[in-house]
Design an enzyme around this catalytic site. Sequence first.
Site, mmCIF file in Angstrom:
data_model
loop_
_atom_site.group_PDB
_atom_site.id
_atom_site.type_symbol
_atom_site.label_atom_id
_atom_site.label_comp_id
_atom_site.label_asym_id
_atom_site.label_seq_id
_atom_site.Cartn_x
_atom_site.Cartn_y
_atom_site.Cartn_z
ATOM 1 N N PHE A 89 10.982 0.118 1.623
ATOM 2 C CA PHE A 89 11.295 -1.270 1.994
ATOM 3 C C PHE A 89 10.405 -1.862 3.092
ATOM 4 O O PHE A 89 9.895 -2.974 2.977
ATOM 5 C CB PHE A 89 12.767 -1.329 2.413
ATOM 6 N N VAL A 90 10.212 -1.122 4.176
ATOM 7 C CA VAL A 90 9.483 -1.661 5.328
ATOM 8 C C VAL A 90 8.014 -1.899 4.981
ATOM 9 O O VAL A 90 7.372 -2.803 5.515
ATOM 10 C CB VAL A 90 9.604 -0.706 6.535
ATOM 11 N N TRP A 91 7.478 -1.091 4.066
ATOM 12 C CA TRP A 91 6.041 -1.144 3.764
ATOM 13 C C TRP A 91 5.759 -1.457 2.301
ATOM 14 O O TRP A 91 4.753 -1.006 1.736
ATOM 15 C CB TRP A 91 5.369 0.165 4.187
ATOM 16 N N ASP A 137 13.351 2.936 -0.637
ATOM 17 C CA ASP A 137 12.960 3.725 0.533
ATOM 18 C C ASP A 137 11.722 3.144 1.219
ATOM 19 O O ASP A 137 11.558 3.244 2.426
ATOM 20 C CB ASP A 137 12.632 5.177 0.114
ATOM 21 N N LEU A 148 -1.968 -6.528 -16.306
ATOM 22 C CA LEU A 148 -1.910 -7.796 -17.039
ATOM 23 C C LEU A 148 -2.327 -8.972 -16.163
ATOM 24 O O LEU A 148 -2.559 -10.069 -16.671
ATOM 25 C CB LEU A 148 -0.490 -8.036 -17.567
ATOM 26 N N GLY A 167 0.803 -1.224 0.000
ATOM 27 C CA GLY A 167 0.000 0.000 0.000
ATOM 28 C C GLY A 167 0.831 1.267 0.000
ATOM 29 O O GLY A 167 0.339 2.344 0.317
ATOM 30 N N TYR A 207 16.843 12.018 -7.436
ATOM 31 C CA TYR A 207 15.652 11.804 -6.605
ATOM 32 C C TYR A 207 15.338 13.125 -5.911
ATOM 33 O O TYR A 207 16.074 13.570 -5.037
ATOM 34 C CB TYR A 207 15.993 10.713 -5.598
ATOM 35 N N GLY A 260 16.329 -0.231 -5.678
ATOM 36 C CA GLY A 260 16.748 -0.048 -4.289
ATOM 37 C C GLY A 260 18.027 0.756 -4.173
ATOM 38 O O GLY A 260 18.703 1.035 -5.168
#
Lengths: 568, 568
Positions: A207-209, A205, A272, A140, A475, A222
Amino acid sequence: MIQGVKQQKWWGWGEEGKAYQHADKPKFAPFVKRIVGVDINQPRMSPPPFESLDVPPSRLSEELRAEFQAIIGNKFVQSDDETRVVHAFGKGVRDLVRVRRGELGRVPDVVLYPGTEEEVARIVDSAIAADAVVIPFGGGSNIVAALEAEPGETRQVVSVNMGRLNKVLEIDAESGLARIQAGVFGPDMEDQLKARGWTMGHHPDSFVWSTLGGWIATRSSGMQSDKYGDIADIVRGLRMVMPGQILNLRPLPSTSSGPSVREMVLGSEGRLGIITEAWVQVHRIPEVRELQAYFFPSYGDGLRACQQIVESDAAVMMARVSDPMETQYIMANGKKSGRVGSLMSKAISKVMEAKGWDLEGICMSFVGFEGSPNHVRYEKGLVNKIVKANQGMGVGSGPGTLYDQKKYDTPYIRDFMLDHGLVADVSETTTPWAYAESLHTKVQQAVQDALDSRGKRGVVFSHLSHSYHSGACQYFTFAVADDSEDCLDTYDVVKRAIQQTFVDHHGTVSHHHGVGEEHSPWMAEDISEAGVFIQRKLFEGIDPGSNLNPGKIIHEGRPGISSNSSDA
Amino acid sequence: MIQGVKQQKWWGWGEEGKAYQHADKPKFAPFVKRIVGVDINQPRMSPPPFESLDVPPSRLSEELRAEFQAIIGNKFVQSDDETRVVHAFGKGVRDLVRVRRGELGRVPDVVLYPGTEEEVARIVDSAIAADAVVIPFGGGSNIVAALEAEPGETRQVVSVNMGRLNKVLEIDAESGLARIQAGVFGPDMEDQLKARGWTMGHHPDSFVWSTLGGWIATRSSGMQSDKYGDIADIVRGLRMVMPGQILNLRPLPSTSSGPSVREMVLGSEGRLGIITEAWVQVHRIPEVRELQAYFFPSYGDGLRACQQIVESDAAVMMARVSDPMETQYIMANGKKSGRVGSLMSKAISKVMEAKGWDLEGICMSFVGFEGSPNHVRYEKGLVNKIVKANQGMGVGSGPGTLYDQKKYDTPYIRDFMLDHGLVADVSETTTPWAYAESLHTKVQQAVQDALDSRGKRGVVFSHLSHSYHSGACQYFTFAVADDSEDCLDTYDVVKRAIQQTFVDHHGTVSHHHGVGEEHSPWMAEDISEAGVFIQRKLFEGIDPGSNLNPGKIIHEGRPGISSNSSDA
């Protein structure tokens, strides 16, 4: 909530109870005040209570509910308001503003939690038979509006949460490959790999979620991609549920079997099908891992150094450099007694002043090394020469350690800022090296012009985050100080200016956040009209009824945000 | 022939007048006699005179001819018999046998030589308006039947020779990128780059007789791919003429703009359009380039060493190892007084015998190094340790120099062999490392079984040619001793056995030769039925009238060659 499936706050990033605080960072409030004129010591606005939201009722038919219950069991068919609202959005700042206001859009009618690929397949077939819309959901954390149904969607909307498919299924130790289910979150996956001595080395960034399936569906990248590759390099095989059939791409190091179906699934954002598992490259945990920090007198020097490092005989794990404003932001976020705080000790400042550096213009850089102790020494020697040749100076490994600890916390700062009327988000692009510095200048100018046009203050800063032979990703983090009802309009003007600058100046619409609805207006400028035509034909061919996450990637654009230019 | 556009012999590989000869390689004839029972000292069969062929007349309508002449000028609209026959086939051994027999199939009705992208676009549009078939043609070196029209094609067939589009258009020195026209042959391109201090580093076996556009259309890979990447890595942007529009993908180091259109064009073999130019990665010519030779007591030892080299802190340019039979073949091809001949000097043989090696089982390996002198020294040190740990021994740089000189000559040997009734060709695949050695064993067994079933002698040998983190490409050369009318049946039985073994044992249908018609029967086993479905929908969407090189990649298969297995 389903046990074992992590769920973020409905109104912000990450877990309940975890929030940014600046009490121990005395330089931060003055920095924010100086740059954008916002006093973060003032009381903050709180998100409204969930009960204040006017959640539209589920439109799920009893027939379809019964079918889903028969497939996965009642418990895994959820249609309570909070679950539905959490699955209605990603975590872009536009999402947060809207959900806090109760502008909920087309909330999904049901959230399903399948436990097997077969269940996913039966869900997809049932949903399509009922002409429903299917939207896969991982962590999410999407920030390009790829998780929400189209506002005018009249069909039933089914969100498929993949969180129960969270296992490392097998490791082929001889080949350095692991077969992993798509719904696993970053930390859980790395824990399972680490327990057997392996790592995938993929650390976005989010990663945890975020989840493996989400990374694949959005072409994630990453922080250590210079060594481990983008997800497009890491994923060697995969399985995807499509209407009436299952795609099975076996793990192959490389192949010439026609147009790459693997590369069509990568970045497909649910259009797809639903990715259920993947074969990914895994690596033995390296003997040594070091992050070294450097300073450069200017961003241009830092960019040139990073390019030279990447092109050198050294093959580093990471090479990044922040522009002056981001450097100041990092310093301002240092703890009173922390390493970053002490970085700018009088001693170091004096060295820089002796060199004639403008302390407002200095740029912080991190370079990551991995391998045997001898190899890390060898590479550090090569990098040191390049740093020196570009007027840089090393300041050791202390800041890198801190960076490693805090690298996933930025979104919490973003939410904290939103509470204080600062609307902040991120946009990133790649260009060939030749245009990296000029793009940076042009984005800064475009943001300033956009802010001026709205009569608002704001800021943009950036770092070079991922390098390739021919260019790099920059970024950008940007924020607008607007606590009015029109804050999303201000946000849109700035966001649009940034994206338009990207495509106008040799950049792509996105390096690793994907397209969703947010970036779809620039697709023709990015990949040309013919490229959009090809993608459209692909989607239409696989999904003639437009049931699979329609409107993403290729879309006419939403009213609030559209490309400035109409030709490609 | 058009001035400035190289053209191969109609009956064999490469240029007229150049042929393999073994007079100065005294070990070769005895080797061939011993292995497959063929006496190459016997008089050879010569190809028939061109005049003996019964070339079907061109079916080009006067209207379409006039249109083409208006677009590119009369001179560049060729429909003489020899030009048409040269464009009727690639250079697979099946092609050579058929063309020498006068089995010409559906010869193209006209060969066009456009000089600009605009001309290509007008040709494509005119051809499609006339419902003709369009087949792009580069160097003509394809070996998977991707250049020939379907046997029953009733529409007009137009071959588009891209040879006049042969310029390096610009070099972005800051980014290490060059914009190059698709019709340029390998040596011409490298000459243009080298004159400005650059190299692309892409050296497939076909290098002398293949083009940039062909490499892209087939997902080519070169001998130095461990450093420079496959063509899929090298190509960062491209332009392709499609019906009524032109695809323009700007050069980008990486992007997350949806399913990769770039990766759909790669390997598309003419089914989506005609590639006209590309932005490719180029590199400064390295200070030092060295090929070191090593011997291993077994193929397994050599494979393990190559994997360890690729996974080590060294980042070599190339790591290959030949199996025992290929090693013997290389030795037998050594000149009397040449370096390879002297390799197996009594001194070296004695060392090997002292180590207890079976001289029939030894395997030759080449590892390539590039970079600064210091870096090459450093990497050689790392590699030497790995070689020793895997029972190998170094024999210096002499053989590598010879390898470099002769690396493009193998197809001439193939043609020479055909003149002596030995039908030889190549097939290659990748597997994960875990299956590399077992695949090799199974292919050898499958070939022997296939030969036994035909009561014929033959041989298969291979080398590991390209390495990746998770696996490697093995490149098999096979030959059947059959000078009968049924020689292609024998060839088919062996070829089919090899391809089936690939897909049955974790391999792909092809690593870098592409699919064409030759490999299409195995596509469902390679990428699953759903993968074929996706490719088909893509082709149908872009080319609803099936005008663009129909039948390639996805096809029901030709009568002579089909998959043994019917399910995916």
